[in-house]
Structures are given as structure tokens and as C-alpha cells.
Design an enzyme around this catalytic site. Structure first.
Site, PDB file in Angstrom:
ATOM      1  N   HIS A 121      34.039 -47.441 -28.925  1.00 56.24           N
ATOM      2  CA  HIS A 121      34.600 -48.762 -29.784  1.00 56.24           C
ATOM      3  C   HIS A 121      35.718 -48.196 -30.688  1.00 56.24           C
ATOM      4  CE1 HIS A 121      30.976 -51.278 -28.683  1.00 56.24           C
ATOM      5  NE2 HIS A 121      30.369 -49.678 -28.763  1.00 56.24           N
ATOM      6  N   GLU A 140      19.954 -50.718 -25.354  1.00 60.88           N
ATOM      7  CA  GLU A 140      20.072 -49.716 -26.344  1.00 60.88           C
ATOM      8  C   GLU A 140      18.807 -49.628 -27.115  1.00 60.88           C
ATOM      9  OE1 GLU A 140      23.404 -50.506 -29.011  1.00 60.88           O
ATOM     10  OE2 GLU A 140      23.221 -48.605 -29.757  1.00 60.88           O
ATOM     11  N   ASP A 200      30.623 -43.605 -28.019  1.00 62.61           N
ATOM     12  CA  ASP A 200      30.255 -44.691 -28.751  1.00 62.61           C
ATOM     13  C   ASP A 200      31.158 -44.977 -30.117  1.00 62.61           C
ATOM     14  OD1 ASP A 200      28.947 -47.211 -29.158  1.00 62.61           O
ATOM     15  OD2 ASP A 200      26.952 -46.154 -29.516  1.00 62.61           O
ATOM     16  N   ASP A 201      30.712 -44.339 -31.026  1.00 58.85           N
ATOM     17  CA  ASP A 201      31.390 -44.592 -32.331  1.00 58.85           C
ATOM     18  C   ASP A 201      31.470 -43.035 -32.887  1.00 58.85           C
ATOM     19  OD1 ASP A 201      31.285 -47.446 -32.622  1.00 58.85           O
ATOM     20  OD2 ASP A 201      29.246 -46.962 -32.098  1.00 58.85           O
TER      21      ASP A 201
END
Ligand code: ADE
Ligand code: ZN
Length: 349
Positions: free
Chosen positions: A29, A210, A288-289
Site C-alpha cells: 500500500h 487476513e 504490505d505497509d
């Protein structure tokens, strides 16, 4: 090259091989690559007051108990992104960092609703990110594409409105995704908007499994017709689902450090990436982040390999799966698979 034809890799070279091998990142992201230093720099540039006294104070706030506790901070942090230039700088920084990890392809999520809700035009968001992708290709040789992600805690009507607003920018994104708070927001809520996206020729992916149950993964496959499942680690609780994912080679974009930091697998030694691969699933590794979870793609690989005892065969499988699962052209994929084989030859005994 096939897994059976892999050259033997001395165990002491595995760490270097993980770093050196070419790979695709399919679950990142862009708002989650906002490092605290950049949060402060953009806040100063845009005249925004922050509730944290220092970069360290912000970093200290990264102690998450679950997905929602992270999302609250992630949306707050994204508030410093205001201008096209901010989105450009954010994506340039991520792509430069990814190139250091030998990422040759990045498929990047962006959350337009997070920004349009604050009055930032979707054109500024999308054009800034798209320009960064094009410039990074020239500068680093990295192939990059954007995936517009709908926020699932909002309504399907709002997703339709976002799609409508994004259509004049259609050339800048290759697909759509579904992210944000999973529990209580099943994929079925977005069935119609995903059908419309497919009609438009967009690729479709969705976060599922998730924190949410295997039923959400079934819905993502059967109702949204998702081509990839983001996370998907809860599939292990459903044997029939595992068989289907393996038989249909449906990719899972797994994010080990994210799962650890959000308490899905608080101890990385319990992470099930190796189980998924050994069951024949097309699992991949992703960050992801990365700014929030303490590591970019190679950190994810290094740490999950150390914790779970995966081998060179798993490394090859993950990199090869990442190319197979990407939405790049067949020509690009073949070229990267060749580079992967060459890298293994170079590190062989
Ligand atoms: N948005 C950013 N990171 C996310 C994650 N791990 N799950 C759901 N939505 C997200
Ligand atoms: Zn995600």
C-alpha cells in the site's frame, strides 16, 4: 528451470541469494510506505500540525494489537499527503527502496477514498503516483503499475462513485482491490462494483483471510472472481479451500511482518508461509505497509526464512510465484524467470 532442476545452494549463501534474486512485490500500500521522517517533512511543507512531538514519538506509536489499531494510525498519517507532488515523492521513495531489494516489478495499491474524503482531488493522487512509476522505470529499470483499492468499511455506493471518478484516469491503473477493516465487511458487499470493474477489463484482487474467516476467501473467489487473494493466511483452516487454491494456482500475497505486527502470528516462528508453499499454493512474499511494520521486502524474506527454516527451494518458489502471479506481460515474466535462474546458478556450490 523447475524446482527439481535447482542447483544446490550452500546454506551460508541463502541470505545473500534471498536479497539478490529478482522478485515482484504484489502487495504494497503506497500510503503504508510513508516513513515517519517523510510524514514530518510533508507536514512542514503543507503547514499541517501533527499530534506527535517527534519522529521517534510517532515511531513509538507503532505498537499494534490488531488490524484496526494499525488502520487508525495509517489513515491519520496519510493526512499529510495533499498535493500531486506529495504522492509523487512518496512513490518515488518506495520504488527507489524497492529497487535496492532487487524488486523488478511492483504492483502498488492506492486508496483514493482516503484522500478524496479530505478534499484532495483524485487526479492529484493518481497522476502523482503514475508519474513516479514512469520515472522509476526510466531511472531504476523497475516495472511498476497501480491498483486502485476500495475501502471496505465504506459502502458499495461510495465504491461505485470512486470508480466513476477514476474512469477518466483509467490508463493509469491496471486493476482494483479491496482493503481496510475486514471483519464485518465481507466481499459480498462489493459484488456488483467488482462485476462492473471486470466488465471494464480491470484486474480484480481482494484482501481476504487476513483476520477474516475462510468464508471471506470463498466469497472473494466466487462472488468477486478475484484473480489473487491478498493475505489469505486463514485458508489453512479449511482443507477444501486449500485444495482449490492449490489446484487453481490462485496466488496468495502473503505479508509475514505485517502478520506479526498485527498479531495474526505474533511469533514469526508460527507463520504458515512454509505450510502454504509445501501444500502447493502459489504463495508470494510482500511487505504490505513497510514503513509501519519494520521492514521492506527483503527484510520480510530474511526474517520469515530465519524463523521457519525455509530453504533455497522455497526461495525459488516464492520468486517464481511472484512473477507467475503478476499482471505483467508474458515477455517480461519470461525475462525475469530467466534472470531468476541465472541468479541461482551464480549462487550454486
Ligand atoms: N490497508 C493497508 N494495509 C492493510 C492491511 N494489512 N489490511 C487491510 N487493509 C489495509
Ligand atoms: Zn494489505
Amino acid at each position: 528451470m523447475t524446482p527439481t532442476a535447482l542447483p544446490p545452494i550452500p546454506p551460508e549463501r541463502l541470505g545473500a541469494l534471498l536479497a539478490a534474486m529478482p522478485k515482484a512485490e504484489l502487495h504494497i500500500h503506497i500510503e503504508g510506505s510513508l516513513e515517519p521522517e517523510m510524514t514530518f517533512a510533508l507536514a512542514a511543507r503543507n503547514g499541517i500540525a501533527l499530534p506527535w512531538a517527534s519522529v521517534q514519538a510517532l515511531r513509538d506509536a507503532y505498537a499494534f494489537t490488531d488490524l484496526q489499531s494499525f488502520l487508525d494510525l495509517y489513515y491519520q498519517g496519510a493526512g499529510v499527503l495533499q498535493k500531486e507532488e506529495d504522492f509523487y515523492d512518496l512513490a518515488r521513495a518506495y520504488l527507489a527502496r524497492a529497487a535496492l531489494d532487487n524488486v523488478v516489478r511492483a504492483e502498488i495499491f492506492f486508496d483514493p477514498q482516503t484522500h478524496t474524503a479530505r478534499g484532495v482531488p483524485i487526479e492529484a493522487v493518481t497522476r502523482g503516483l503514475a508519474r513516479a512509476c514512469a520515472d522509476a522505470q526510466r531511472e531504476h529499470g523497475i516495472s511498476a503499475a497501480l491498483i486502485l483499492s476500495f475501502l471496505r468499511h465504506l459502502s458499495e455506493r461510495q465504491a461505485f462513485e470512486t470508480l466513476e471518478a477514476a474512469l477518466p484516469l483509467r490508463e493509469h491503473f491496471i486493476g482494483v482491490g479491496l482493503d481496510s477493516s475486514e471483519l464485518g465487511h465481507p466481499p459480498e458487499k462489493f459484488q456488483r462494483v467488482f462485476a462492473r470493474c471486470r466488465e471494464l477489463g480491470l484486474h480484480v484482487v481482494a484482501h481476504a483471510g487476513e483476520e477474516g474467516p475462510p468464508a471471506y476467501i470463498w466469497q472473494a473467489l466466487d462472488l468477486l472472481r478475484a484473480e489473487r487473494i491478498d493475505h489469505g493466511v486463514q485458508a489453512v483452516h479449511d482443507a477444501r479451500l486449500m485444495q482449490r487454491l492449490a489446484a487453481e494456482r490462485i496466488p496468495l500475497t502473503v505479508c509475514p511482518l505485517s502478520n506479526q505486527k498485527l498479531q495474526v502470528f505474533p511469533d514469526l516462528r508460527q507463520h504458515n508461509l512454509k505450510v502454504l508453499l509445501d501444500a502447493g499454493l502459489a504463495a508470494t512474499t510482500n511487505s504490505d505497509d513497510p514503513a509501519y511494520f519494520g521492514g521492506y521486502l527483503n527484510d520480510n524474506l530474511t526474517q520469515v526464512f530465519a524463523a521457519t527454516g525455509m530453504t533455497a527451494r522455497h526461495a525459488w518458489q516464492l520468486a517464481s510465484n511472484s512473477f507467475e502471479a503478476s499482471f505483467a506481460s508474458a515477455g517480461e515474466k519470461a525475462r525475469w524467470q530467466e534472470r531468476l535462474a541465472e541468479t541461482f546458478e551464480r549462487y550454486a556450490a
